[in-house]
Write an enzyme that holds these catalytic residues in place. Structure first.
Site, PDB file in Angstrom:
ATOM      1  N   ARG A  52     -60.095  17.076 -20.040  1.00 10.71           N
ATOM      2  CA  ARG A  52     -58.837  16.334 -20.197  1.00 10.71           C
ATOM      3  C   ARG A  52     -59.119  14.847 -20.456  1.00 10.71           C
ATOM      4  O   ARG A  52     -58.432  14.198 -21.248  1.00 10.71           O
ATOM      5  CB  ARG A  52     -57.949  16.512 -18.954  1.00 10.71           C
ATOM      6  N   ARG A 100     -55.987 -11.759 -25.775  1.00  8.96           N
ATOM      7  CA  ARG A 100     -54.774 -10.931 -25.826  1.00  8.96           C
ATOM      8  C   ARG A 100     -54.201 -10.850 -27.240  1.00  8.96           C
ATOM      9  O   ARG A 100     -53.823 -11.866 -27.821  1.00  8.96           O
ATOM     10  CB  ARG A 100     -53.706 -11.466 -24.867  1.00  8.96           C
ATOM     11  N   GLU A 179     -41.725  16.872 -13.979  1.00  7.86           N
ATOM     12  CA  GLU A 179     -42.827  17.047 -13.021  1.00  7.86           C
ATOM     13  C   GLU A 179     -42.670  16.013 -11.913  1.00  7.86           C
ATOM     14  O   GLU A 179     -41.732  15.225 -11.919  1.00  7.86           O
ATOM     15  CB  GLU A 179     -44.174  16.897 -13.716  1.00  7.86           C
ATOM     16  N   LEU A 204     -47.837  16.079 -17.943  1.00  5.46           N
ATOM     17  CA  LEU A 204     -49.301  16.047 -17.921  1.00  5.46           C
ATOM     18  C   LEU A 204     -49.816  17.491 -17.754  1.00  5.46           C
ATOM     19  O   LEU A 204     -49.286  18.225 -16.914  1.00  5.46           O
ATOM     20  CB  LEU A 204     -49.775  15.209 -16.727  1.00  5.46           C
TER      21      LEU A 204
END
Ligand code: PDD
Length: 287
Positions: A52, A100, A179, A204
């Site tokens: 994963r 940034r 979830e 997920l």
């Protein structure tokens, strides 16, 4: 023993582990993470977690700094250095340090940080009593299949749960439960079938979910892979969650409404026992 963490190639006391100010994980949440259980000093379902991780990194185009073998060695070494026998290993990879700017920086090395947390997962009091959950709107982005370090929606959801006296928040979209804030959610029908939301970009792909569904199939417990509503969950015989840091935990109330008789149900207890047996067997096989 001082707590040892891993940062960019070195094992260090946590006080010495410093991440630069301009890290994109800090500035943009530009990174992904993994969390793996340790039981008896061994990693549970490590291969699936690393798979994963590889997928998450690919999806956000952060180069994977290590091979699966190298990741495993780092995890094992960190657990060993911290004397971790039962608990959790967390690791994250960010796009690295750069001035940034939103676009990907060139020639930046990913930042890799890893730490451990000791925790009793098998003898958890919550497994005996069950936990309460509340429902909240799912405020997240549309790629929840990526294990991104952007967790602000979950931080807010879980804080709301805490303030309501609950231990987890179930996030809801279009009336259906997606979830938990940091877990996969399930119900058990009155006929004893597990209902689990199918994998998609909306959730997920939980590694504990994947293992548990394979184990439940072997045990002859039927599965309905479809979304379920909050109403159906409140009417279900049982509800439970899965995650690497809790394995399988019974849910005994949703928004203050008791599930079944308000106690951990028999199917959930059986699934928890089956999962622990599998995790223990992995440990013995590794020894
Ligand atoms: N959370 N869904 C979400 C949103 C999660 O954050 C997690 C894990 C899960 C369960 O996945 P797994 O079984 O692979 O742990 C589902 C981890 C434990 C965390 O953030 O601490």
């Amino acid at each position: 023993m001082s707590r040892i963490v891993f940062l960019n190639g070195s094992f260090l006391p946590i006080e010495e582990a410093k991440v630069p100010f301009m890290d994109r994980g800090f500035l943009f949440g530009d990174g992904i993470y993994e969390g793996i259980a340790v039981l008896g000093g061994h990693l549970v379902d490590n291969e699936a977690h690393l798979e994963r991780l590889e997928r998450s990194l690919r999806e956000v185009r952060i180069p994977n700094p290590y091979t699966r073998e190298e990741w495993t060695q780092l995890e094992e070494e960190l657990a060993r250095r911290n004397g971790l026998t039962e608990g959790f290993i967390y690791f994250q990879v960010t796009r690295g340090v750069a001035e940034r700017d939103f676009m990907f920086p060139e020639n930046t090395t990913p930042t890799v940080a890893m730490f451990t947390q000791a925790k009793s997962i098998v003898n958890s009091p919550a497994a005996e009593t069950g936990i309460a959950v509340i429902t909240v709107p799912d405020l997240r982005w549309k790629r929840r299949d990526i294990k991104s370090i952007n967790l602000l929606a979950q931080v807010l959801a879980k804080q709301a749960a805490k303030e309501a006296g609950a231990q987890e928040a179930w996030m809801v979209e279009d009336g259906f439960v997606t979830e938990g804030g940091s877990s996969s959610g399930f119900i058990v029908t009155k006929e004893g079938r597990i209902v689990a939301r199918p994998l998609s970009n909306a959730i997920l792909p939980g590694i504990t979910r994947q293992s548990l569904l394979a184990l439940s199939k072997e045990a002859g417990i039927e599965l309905e892979e479809r979304p379920f509503t909050v109403e159906e969950a409140c009417d279900a015989a049982e509800a439970f969650l899965t995650s690497a840091s809790n394995f399988v935990l019974p849910i005994v109330s949703i928004d203050g409404r008791p599930i079944g008789n308000g106690k951990p149900g028999p199917v959930t207890k059986k699934l928890r026992a089956i999962y622990i047996r599998m995790a223990t067997a992995q440990r013995m096989a590794a020894e």
